[in-house]
Design a protein around this motif. Structure first.
Motif, PDB file in Angstrom:
ATOM      1  N   UNK A 241      37.487  38.022  43.399  1.00  0.00           N
ATOM      2  CA  UNK A 241      37.832  36.657  43.143  1.00  0.00           C
ATOM      3  C   UNK A 241      37.779  35.896  41.751  1.00  0.00           C
ATOM      4  N   UNK A 242      39.033  35.271  41.144  1.00  0.00           N
ATOM      5  CA  UNK A 242      38.160  34.953  40.416  1.00  0.00           C
ATOM      6  C   UNK A 242      37.992  35.876  39.106  1.00  0.00           C
ATOM      7  N   UNK A 243      38.375  36.663  38.961  1.00  0.00           N
ATOM      8  CA  UNK A 243      37.923  37.676  37.372  1.00  0.00           C
ATOM      9  C   UNK A 243      36.270  38.591  38.369  1.00  0.00           C
ATOM     10  N   UNK A 244      36.015  38.129  39.120  1.00  0.00           N
ATOM     11  CA  UNK A 244      34.414  38.551  39.808  1.00  0.00           C
ATOM     12  C   UNK A 244      34.719  39.545  41.538  1.00  0.00           C
ATOM     13  N   UNK A 245      34.076  40.666  41.460  1.00  0.00           N
ATOM     14  CA  UNK A 245      33.366  40.663  42.760  1.00  0.00           C
ATOM     15  C   UNK A 245      31.909  41.473  42.769  1.00  0.00           C
ATOM     16  N   UNK A 246      31.479  41.730  44.318  1.00  0.00           N
ATOM     17  CA  UNK A 246      30.165  41.904  43.895  1.00  0.00           C
ATOM     18  C   UNK A 246      30.838  43.585  45.596  1.00  0.00           C
TER      19      UNK A 246
ATOM     20  N   UNK B  60      30.199  28.421  29.996  1.00  0.00           N
ATOM     21  CA  UNK B  60      30.664  29.225  31.338  1.00  0.00           C
ATOM     22  C   UNK B  60      30.635  28.515  32.342  1.00  0.00           C
ATOM     23  N   UNK B  61      30.812  29.591  33.969  1.00  0.00           N
ATOM     24  CA  UNK B  61      29.940  29.655  35.114  1.00  0.00           C
ATOM     25  C   UNK B  61      28.867  30.174  35.897  1.00  0.00           C
ATOM     26  N   UNK B  62      28.259  30.112  36.104  1.00  0.00           N
ATOM     27  CA  UNK B  62      26.884  30.848  36.755  1.00  0.00           C
ATOM     28  C   UNK B  62      27.824  32.377  37.327  1.00  0.00           C
ATOM     29  N   UNK B  63      27.721  33.182  36.926  1.00  0.00           N
ATOM     30  CA  UNK B  63      28.086  34.061  37.597  1.00  0.00           C
ATOM     31  C   UNK B  63      26.588  34.972  38.982  1.00  0.00           C
ATOM     32  N   UNK B  64      25.589  35.455  37.900  1.00  0.00           N
ATOM     33  CA  UNK B  64      24.362  35.928  38.612  1.00  0.00           C
ATOM     34  C   UNK B  64      23.084  35.004  38.261  1.00  0.00           C
ATOM     35  N   UNK B  65      22.151  35.318  39.168  1.00  0.00           N
ATOM     36  CA  UNK B  65      21.285  35.296  38.765  1.00  0.00           C
ATOM     37  C   UNK B  65      19.918  35.866  39.290  1.00  0.00           C
ATOM     38  N   UNK B  66      19.664  36.532  38.831  1.00  0.00           N
ATOM     39  CA  UNK B  66      17.988  36.952  38.967  1.00  0.00           C
ATOM     40  C   UNK B  66      16.635  36.477  39.209  1.00  0.00           C
ATOM     41  N   UNK B 210       8.991  38.511  46.400  1.00  0.00           N
ATOM     42  CA  UNK B 210       8.623  39.404  44.966  1.00  0.00           C
ATOM     43  C   UNK B 210      10.060  39.237  43.940  1.00  0.00           C
ATOM     44  N   UNK B 211      11.155  39.652  44.527  1.00  0.00           N
ATOM     45  CA  UNK B 211      12.202  39.806  43.506  1.00  0.00           C
ATOM     46  C   UNK B 211      13.409  39.058  44.378  1.00  0.00           C
ATOM     47  N   UNK B 212      14.481  38.345  43.512  1.00  0.00           N
ATOM     48  CA  UNK B 212      15.537  37.152  44.379  1.00  0.00           C
ATOM     49  C   UNK B 212      17.067  36.985  43.219  1.00  0.00           C
ATOM     50  N   UNK B 213      17.867  37.244  43.993  1.00  0.00           N
ATOM     51  CA  UNK B 213      19.365  38.158  43.688  1.00  0.00           C
ATOM     52  C   UNK B 213      20.316  37.253  43.973  1.00  0.00           C
ATOM     53  N   UNK B 214      21.466  35.865  42.994  1.00  0.00           N
ATOM     54  CA  UNK B 214      22.312  35.569  43.974  1.00  0.00           C
ATOM     55  C   UNK B 214      24.119  35.709  42.751  1.00  0.00           C
ATOM     56  N   UNK B 215      24.560  36.015  43.376  1.00  0.00           N
ATOM     57  CA  UNK B 215      26.150  36.259  43.365  1.00  0.00           C
ATOM     58  C   UNK B 215      27.115  34.720  43.588  1.00  0.00           C
ATOM     59  N   UNK B 216      27.222  34.039  42.657  1.00  0.00           N
ATOM     60  CA  UNK B 216      27.942  33.030  42.483  1.00  0.00           C
ATOM     61  C   UNK B 216      29.284  33.632  42.836  1.00  0.00           C
ATOM     62  N   UNK B 217      29.816  33.188  43.552  1.00  0.00           N
ATOM     63  CA  UNK B 217      31.436  33.332  44.094  1.00  0.00           C
ATOM     64  C   UNK B 217      32.542  32.481  43.968  1.00  0.00           C
ATOM     65  N   UNK B 218      32.052  31.021  43.611  1.00  0.00           N
ATOM     66  CA  UNK B 218      33.178  30.102  43.583  1.00  0.00           C
ATOM     67  C   UNK B 218      32.401  29.429  42.110  1.00  0.00           C
ATOM     68  N   UNK B 219      34.056  28.229  41.368  1.00  0.00           N
ATOM     69  CA  UNK B 219      33.471  28.234  40.057  1.00  0.00           C
ATOM     70  C   UNK B 219      33.216  25.863  40.464  1.00  0.00           C
ATOM     71  N   UNK B 256      35.150  28.496  55.359  1.00  0.00           N
ATOM     72  CA  UNK B 256      35.315  30.039  55.744  1.00  0.00           C
ATOM     73  C   UNK B 256      34.810  31.262  54.117  1.00  0.00           C
ATOM     74  N   UNK B 257      34.811  30.301  53.169  1.00  0.00           N
ATOM     75  CA  UNK B 257      35.335  30.619  51.655  1.00  0.00           C
ATOM     76  C   UNK B 257      33.506  31.307  51.307  1.00  0.00           C
ATOM     77  N   UNK B 258      33.634  32.361  50.610  1.00  0.00           N
ATOM     78  CA  UNK B 258      32.330  33.160  50.422  1.00  0.00           C
ATOM     79  C   UNK B 258      31.967  32.080  49.336  1.00  0.00           C
ATOM     80  N   UNK B 259      31.080  31.535  49.656  1.00  0.00           N
ATOM     81  CA  UNK B 259      30.006  30.665  48.428  1.00  0.00           C
ATOM     82  C   UNK B 259      29.079  31.230  47.245  1.00  0.00           C
ATOM     83  N   UNK B 260      28.726  32.024  48.032  1.00  0.00           N
ATOM     84  CA  UNK B 260      27.260  32.969  47.138  1.00  0.00           C
ATOM     85  C   UNK B 260      27.391  33.848  48.260  1.00  0.00           C
ATOM     86  N   UNK B 261      26.346  35.427  47.864  1.00  0.00           N
ATOM     87  CA  UNK B 261      25.877  36.681  48.129  1.00  0.00           C
ATOM     88  C   UNK B 261      24.577  36.670  47.607  1.00  0.00           C
TER      89      UNK B 261
END
Lengths: 270, 270
Positions: A241-246, B60-66, B210-219, B256-261
């Protein structure tokens, strides 16, 4: 008799610049891993790990790698630098950068560590699938050159199913073409060998990986035991959604042991 | 009337050192997010993102963080530096480091970008669960202090089920305690609020991310709409063995919308 290097080893060849401990290297893209534009992301990711593995300070086994595709990599020469950011008793952290014409194109972090015998268990069982040799190889015509450097046998979710599907699952066997013993860099590249999941949901659209993570689940010994056999892979998109997917992927050896899990965030258009 | 800052904002408070564009900050751990030893990893990860968000060059908006937990963070002061490694037309990449006494304790990479309206779809539907208020809150006695800064309502896979289970799934509602509107840093912290999956398979053992990643799915807008409501989370381990396992999590809003994985690799003993 001199044998030409395997295309994968050729693509990973890094020339040490300065003293070995400086972690500075020169490399270049190769035609065997050419993508639509620039190199296949999986080969760039493999090079980022290779830069740390080639450093004299490297200790432990690869545990995790995160590669950020900060800008396009152009066909041609590049520089790589690998710096250990912290070394502990049982883990070691690395920062790696790939630059072209002085501009950062790719950044990565890698974690190495010591593994010990512990309880083992898996909640991602390998699916039951037909053996690779019974499945059709890729057609002669492939959309990008790097696919010629892999022997891929789709179980489901292949190219021919590019009509809009209900889910984005692809299951496939894959190995290097020509066959080459599996090692950590080639495992990294294979984790990125699944085409963008959006293709299965929306057909071919513009798409590119933004960030890519691999968690390694086996040591060098178990990896070596795979040799040049096929590995089984399954990938699926999680949320679009909104330009990105995982999308997430799992790679198993033929015995069904997990070799690696992998995740990536992908830009898409439309 | 002056109101005391929320414990989360207090924990994220970074003092700018030097000129704003240098991206150097001073911070310190706070008791509200104390873990067994040092701070809760989720709060450290949130601070890494906050350092980039507070930088004047941020776009911009956060897309990913490791976030890589390179060494222990001790209770007390720390320094953070945030550097933009590359800014493109629609994405921006960051490198962030947290140091204590001149030694690197935590490293991170963050990706920001521009989102546009596109096709949306999800292959991780939210499970049907009872509403949060109908479920029991955490008991008075919690094993670590930071849990007091969350209102967690287990649907399944809670603390009380610490006998060895067949799988490592936990489903839970969670929000800040006291309630606080959701934003990107607090979403990051919540992604790390699931206890190590190995506990469900083996009981309480020594474990650390040890390592942690977040993908953001909303603005930001959709995140703000969540306000101080509960979010629904589900986490599961993928593969356990030889000192390390990985776990993945999804956070949904009440609709039920995905906020983050989110994904992480965790060290464990035994």
């Amino acid at each position: 008799m001199t044998q030409a290097a395997h295309v994968f080893d050729d693509a990973l060849a890094l020339t040490v610049l300065g003293a070995a401990g400086e972690g500075r290297y020169a490399g270049r893209t190769t035609p065997a891993y050419a993508n639509m534009v620039g190199p296949f992301g999986g080969i760039t990711a493999a090079i980022m790990l290779q830069a740390a593995l080639q450093h004299p300070a490297w200790a432990g086994e690869p545990l995790a790698l995160t590669v950020n595709f900060a800008g396009p990599v152009a066909d041609g020469p590049f520089a790589v630098s690998a710096v250990p950011t912290r070394t502990n008793r049982s883990t070691q952290h690395w920062s790696v950068q790939l630059t072209q014409a002085g501009q950062v194109a790719t950044t990565a972090s890698a974690v190495f560590g010591t593994r010990r015998d512990t309880w083992t268990g898996s909640e991602t069982p390998a699916p039951g699938v037909p053996p690779a040799p019974t499945l059709a190889p890729l057609p002669e015509q492939v959309p990008v050159d790097w696919l010629r450097s892999y022997d891929i046998r789709f179980v489901d979710g292949g190219f021919s199913e590019r009509e809009v599907a209900d889910d984005s699952v692809t299951t496939m066997w894959l190995r290097d073409e020509p066959p080459r013993p599996l090692d950590f860099p080639s495992l990294v590249a294979r984790c990125d060998a699944f085409f963008p999941r959006i293709f299965l949901r929306r057909g071919p659209v513009a798409a590119g990986t933004v960030t890519f993570t691999v968690y390694f689940h086996v040591g060098a010994e178990q990896l070596a035991a795979v040799g040049s056999s096929y590995v089984l892979g399954r990938a699926q998109g999680l949320n679009f959604g909104r330009s990105f997917f995982d999308q997430s992927a799992v790679l198993w050896d033929e015995a069904g042991d997990v070799l690696a899990t992998s995740h990536q965030l992908v830009y898409f258009k439309g």
